[in-house]
Design an enzyme around this catalytic site. Structure first.
Site, PDB file in Angstrom:
ATOM      1  N   GLU C  70       0.808  -1.220   0.000  1.00 18.54           N
ATOM      2  CA  GLU C  70       0.000   0.000   0.000  1.00 18.54           C
ATOM      3  C   GLU C  70       0.839   1.268   0.000  1.00 18.54           C
ATOM      4  O   GLU C  70       0.530   2.212  -0.710  1.00 18.54           O
ATOM      5  CB  GLU C  70      -0.944   0.031   1.214  1.00 18.54           C
ATOM      6  CG  GLU C  70      -2.209  -0.780   1.062  1.00 18.54           C
ATOM      7  CD  GLU C  70      -1.968  -2.266   1.273  1.00 18.54           C
ATOM      8  OE1 GLU C  70      -0.815  -2.640   1.549  1.00 18.54           O
ATOM      9  OE2 GLU C  70      -2.939  -3.032   1.172  1.00 18.54           O
ATOM     10  N   HIS C 139     -11.561  -5.514   9.453  1.00 18.11           N
ATOM     11  CA  HIS C 139     -12.106  -5.302   8.114  1.00 18.11           C
ATOM     12  C   HIS C 139     -13.477  -4.651   8.162  1.00 18.11           C
ATOM     13  O   HIS C 139     -14.256  -4.784   7.231  1.00 18.11           O
ATOM     14  CB  HIS C 139     -12.238  -6.638   7.364  1.00 18.11           C
ATOM     15  CG  HIS C 139     -10.928  -7.241   6.955  1.00 18.11           C
ATOM     16  ND1 HIS C 139     -10.031  -7.737   7.849  1.00 18.11           N
ATOM     17  CD2 HIS C 139     -10.368  -7.405   5.731  1.00 18.11           C
ATOM     18  CE1 HIS C 139      -8.971  -8.208   7.220  1.00 18.11           C
ATOM     19  NE2 HIS C 139      -9.132  -8.020   5.931  1.00 18.11           N
TER      20      HIS C 139
END
Lengths: 333, 324, 336
Positions: C70, C139
């Site tokens: 990322e 998540h």
């Protein structure tokens, strides 16, 4: 006490040939591994002590870590490892100083891990002490790729006198270089005169800049500048002759050879003339201005006022023949 | 290196000299207390930034570190604006709102000095991607230090640049110290970043960062490779910084005479001077003339920066967004 | 009858239409195409929930799969945005912001200001938010307040397909960095969706329902809860005014304050947590700027200050539901 020296150059195999050609990378980690293998070979043959330089390039640090972080269930199979007490500046003089000390401290053999340049420096300081020459990197001619464990065994066998030096060693040639009467550190394989103005990153790879080449030997199967010679008139290491080659890129006479002057780099070289170079006959270089590359590394810039003389000499370093030594150890039943 | 004619050699000298004198002057001025915040000086490292950036033009982008003055100057950022920025003035390159650690000039392809160690490499992957996608022929260069070579962002960027075959170069300026910590310890295997490139399948090359010619030649090859679609390279320049991590750093972690010895034996400007004048291509008087020109520029920059106004009060609130 | 389509389709369409219109728009992220360099299908995934599927087939190299890095690829999207591209990068789950936050909040957000007004960073970072999927603590978060806190970033949290398409198109056309939050439980939601491209300006709230008795500010998926609560309360004669800010940065403060000026009562329902979340932010805004208009204490309906639990029963307790909104309203409004 039987002592052997190990001289490993942490800095080789990191030059621009990794970029402009396909030269290999031999990481510091791999060099440490090679040394550890050699240490095991030496220990097994009965060598008591190994001297090594405390370099700043990661090798000594890697060996110390290997000792410290090893598995507790496996004993260390090395001779006693001693670090030389000397100042290390990260320069070529470190190698000279280290080898001098190894000789003073009665090392019987010096194992060298490096390229042509490293071997050149070691050879200048080792006197009569024989060298076990291990190549690190793909661009080397003087040392070969030999497996370090076996090299350690062979060097160890010689150090403990299991074999006789006269039978297993070769006295190598070298190229003496004088500039304005002052002697430079001799080259072991080649001195190349290029027309380039600057040393830059030291590597030699542009064929249009090559003008003269002096070789102490030109073995078939070699990589690098000496391949130019070996593709015209091979000269073995053992022979009492080298080669003197003149090149002129723009001329249409002469012989064209396709020479592998660097790993992955094969170029056409125009060889104007190629003559045997005899021992003891000084040669003056012809071009007025340029740089000199010794054993593949540009080192000296010269101009019209400088007098440059090159002479082939028989009193280079002794190197051991690993295969021969190991052959002599065979039981032959 | 056939393009290193007299003109180029003088240009190289002028760039390096400008960086040197700029940093030496900031060192002096900072000690008076007039310069706000932090500065991190590049003095000693000039050959690296100059040797790399001399190959670049307006198509190309660079991203720098907190030690960014040298890269800014080498990339052509205006010196007077830089000095004013360091003083936080309205006439500064960033209107006084960035300061030393954030000097940037996007028009010149200077994507900024960066206050975050390792902040540059991902941005450079992006710049390189843009140039590749838009087919500008440009390349992008990320400068990181030995410390920055340990940041996750650097490793991720090395990997990404390789798999996307980006036209970029990672220049690791290894001065041996990550702040006060020896890089021989903190960068595994005695502070050599070059070997890491092999782990990504990227060519890694090490040069002496005090030697302008070595940097220039190696950088030139890497840049040409990138421009021609050959992908990224890691170039490690081993060099030394004369001053501390930041101004005010007592540098007690360095051996007593280390800086003195380096200044005496490895001054890249002195080495350059000696080499170019010994051949007769460049005359000592040429270089002295440049010295004078540079000193005048630096002096004027400081005088003008000190006299320049602060940003107006309403500038506190401007330029947070493009649209308002 | 207006054309109906899902929230997921709205996003896919916005991307497709903008990529058609402007060749500098590119997409990058983990598995946004899917199947790169495998021996199976390319365009294998189109993102973990298929939102970007079909785009690789249509636009090829402009839809780029990335390694799981990322910092590098979000940073690359940001760097590319300063150099002439208009990247739409996907941060798969907002929960992953930890591994790339520097590039977003210290780099992209601050370039314009730090560089004296000379930088433009037209990057969009699309990311999934929200609980309800049984995806557990790492998540399921709604971390948009953290991005909202950073000056220089814009943050959009659409609640329906129409807003999703209009705001995403606006995000791509906007020259500032935008964090575009897609609630994973809304992807299947159907709504009116014009076929042609259109944009919705940032900082403009949508009034879902008008009423005089209480203002309910609801964000993202909570707009549904608020709407249902509004329906239920109407039966009791309580007329709720439901305000969906649509973007948390910039926030349409004027609309919220005007509504409270009219109703005198405020309930805020938001899925981001109670500490330093949007509810706290909006409550503070109203308390400091409309205190005299308030006839009752401000009510906030948020999850507890805990991670999101995995167990479905517990997760359902975590997420604010319609009943809690109704209860909050009844705390401050008397029905018939």
């Amino acid at each position: 006490m039987i002592s052997v020296g190990i001289l490993a150059n942490p800095a080789s195999a990191r030059d621009v040939r990794r970029l402009i050609a396909h030269a290999s990378t031999v990481t510091v980690a791999e060099r440490c591994s090679m040394i550890q293998r050699a240490l095991i070979g030496l220990a097994r043959m009965g060598v008591d002590r190994v001297l090594i330089m405390r370099d700043h390039g990661g090798i000594a640090q890697g060996l110390e870590l290997a000792q410290k972080n090893r598995r507790k269930d496996q004993p260390l199979q090395w001779p006693k490892l001693e670090y030389l007490e000397m100042e290390v500046g990260g320069e070529a003089t470190d190698t000279l100083n280290a080898v001098t000390m190894m000789c003073e401290q009665e090392c019987r053999v010096i194992i060298v891990l490096g390229g042509d340049g490293t071997h050149r420096l070691v050879a200048h300081a080792c006197g009569e002490i024989p060298l076990a020459c291990i190549s690190t990197g793909t661009n080397n001619v003087f040392p070969k790729f030999i497996e370090s464990t076996v090299a350690g065994m062979a060097a160890g066998a010689l150090a403990v006198k299991k074999v006789q030096q006269e039978l297993v060693c070769l006295r190598n040639k070298r190229l003496m270089l004088e500039i304005n009467g002052k002697a430079q550190i001799p080259a072991l394989v080649d001195i190349c005169v290029t027309s380039e103005d600057w040393i830059g990153t030291r590597a030699v790879w542009r064929p249009k800049d090559l003008r003269e080449l002096y070789l102490s030997f030109a073995e078939p199967g070699a990589i690098g500048l000496s391949s130019i010679g070996s593709l015209v008139l091979p000269r073995a290491r053992e022979l009492d002759e080298g080669l003197e080659i003149m090149m002129e890129p723009s001329s249409t006479n002469g012989i064209k050879v396709e020479a592998p002057i660097a790993p992955g780099l094969i170029t056409e070289i125009n060889v104007d003339s190629c003559r045997p170079l005899r021992l003891g006959e000084p040669k003056s270089i012809r071009i007025p201005k340029g740089t000199l590359a010794l054993d593949g590394e540009k080192e000296i810039e010269f101009n019209a006022e400088d007098q440059v003389k090159i002479t082939l000499d028989p009193l280079g370093p002794w190197s051991i023949n690993v295969d021969k030594i190991m052959g002599m150890l065979a039981k032959n039943i | 290196m056939l393009d290193l004619n007299r003109e180029r050699l003088l240009q190289a000298y002028e760039t390096m000299k400008t960086i040197r004198e700029f940093e030496e002057r900031v060192h002096i001025e900072f000690a008076t207390g007039e310069i706000p915040g932090f500065v991190h000086l590049y003095a000693g490292e000039e050959a690296s930034g100059t040797g790399v950036c001399m190959h670049l033009d307006d198509r190309d982008s660079i991203a720098s570190t907190h030690r960014g003055h040298g890269h800014c100057i080498a990339k052509g950022v205006e010196v007077k604006g830089m000095m004013a920025e360091i003083y936080g003035k309205d006439t500064g390159t960033c209107r006084g709102k960035g300061g030393s650690m954030h000097i940037a000039d996007l028009d010149k392809g200077m994507m900024g000095a960066n206050g975050i160690v390792g902040g540059g490499p991902p941005l450079i992957c992006g710049a390189a991607l843009a140039k590749k996608t838009l087919k500008t022929g440009g390349i992008a260069i990320a400068f990181v230090g030995d410390g920055g070579s340990n940041q996750g962002t650097t490793f991720e960027s090395l990997n990404l640049a390789t798999i996307w075959n980006l036209p970029c170069i990672f220049v690791v300026e290894n001065n041996g110290y990550a702040e006060s910590t020896s890089s021989k310890w903190s960068v595994s295997l005695s502070g050599n970043a070059t070997d890491r490139a092999a782990g990504f399948g990227m060519p890694g090359v090490e040069v002496d960062g005090h030697d302008f010619f070595a940097v220039y030649e190696a950088a030139g090859e890497a840049i040409e490779r990138a421009r021609n679609g050959g992908g990224p390279t890691l170039l490690e320049c081993k060099l030394n910084r004369y001053y501390g991590h930041f101004e005010g750093d007592a540098q007690t972690y360095r051996p007593q005479d280390e800086v003195k010895n380096i200044r005496e034996t490895k001054d890249c400007l002195e080495l350059f001077r000696k080499k170019v004048t010994s051949d007769g291509i460049v005359d000592v008087s040429d270089l002295n003339a440049i010295d004078q020109k540079v000193m005048k520029l630096i002096e004027e920059s400081v005088v003008e920066a000190k006299a320049a106004p602060n940003p107006a009060e309403q500038e506190l609130l401007t330029d947070v967004y493009v649209s308002y | 009858m207006a054309r109906r389509a899902t929230f997921q389709k709205a996003i896919n369409e916005a991307l497709e239409q903008e990529m058609e219109r402007d060749s500098s728009v590119i997409i990058m992220g983990e598995d946004v195409a899917g199947g790169t360099y495998t021996e199976g299908d390319s365009d294998a995934w189109g993102g973990p929930l298929g939102v970007t599927q079909g785009l690789y087939t249509k636009f090829g190299d402009r839809v780029m799969d990335t390694p799981i890095s990322e910092s590098a690829f979000i940073g690359a999207a940001i760097g590319a945005a300063t150099c002439g591209l208009r990247p739409v990068a996907e941060l798969m789950f907002i929960d992953f912001m930890g591994v790339c936050f520097d590039q977003i909040f210290n780099q992209a957000a601050k370039f314009r200001y730090m560089f004296g007004g000379k930088a433009e960073t037209p990057v969009v970072i699309r990311t999934m938010i929200g609980a309800g999927f049984r995806a557990a603590a790492q998540h399921s978060q709604g971390l948009y307040p953290i991005f909202t806190h950073i000056p220089g970033l814009k943050v959009a949290v659409p609640s329906n397909p129409y807003d999703a398409k209009g705001l995403l198109i606006q995000s791509i056309r906007d020259n500032d960095p935008v964090i575009f939050c897609e609630h994973k439980m809304l992807y299947d939601m159907e709504g009116d969706l014009p076929e042609e491209p259109f944009s919705i300006p940032f900082g403009e709230a949508n009034f879902i329902r008008e009423g005089d008795d209480v203002t309910i500010v609801a964000i993202g998926r909570m707009v549904q809860m608020a709407s249902e609560a509004g329906d239920a309360l109407a039966q009791d004669g309580i007329q709720c005014e439901i305000v969906d800010p649509r973007t948390t940065s910039p926030l349409d403060e004027d609309s919220i304050l005007e509504s409270v000026e009219k109703t005198g009562r405020l309930v805020i329902v938001d899925e981001s947590g109670p500490r330093c979340g949007m509810a706290a932010d909006i409550a503070s805004l109203v308390a400091t700027q409309a205190f005299d208009d308030l006839k009752a204490p401000i009510q906030t309906v948020t999850p507890p200050h805990t991670p999101v639990p995995f167990n479905d029963f517990l997760e359902d307790l975590y997420i604010p539901d319609t009943e809690r909104v109704v209860k909050a309203v009844r705390n401050i409004v008397k029905g018939n």
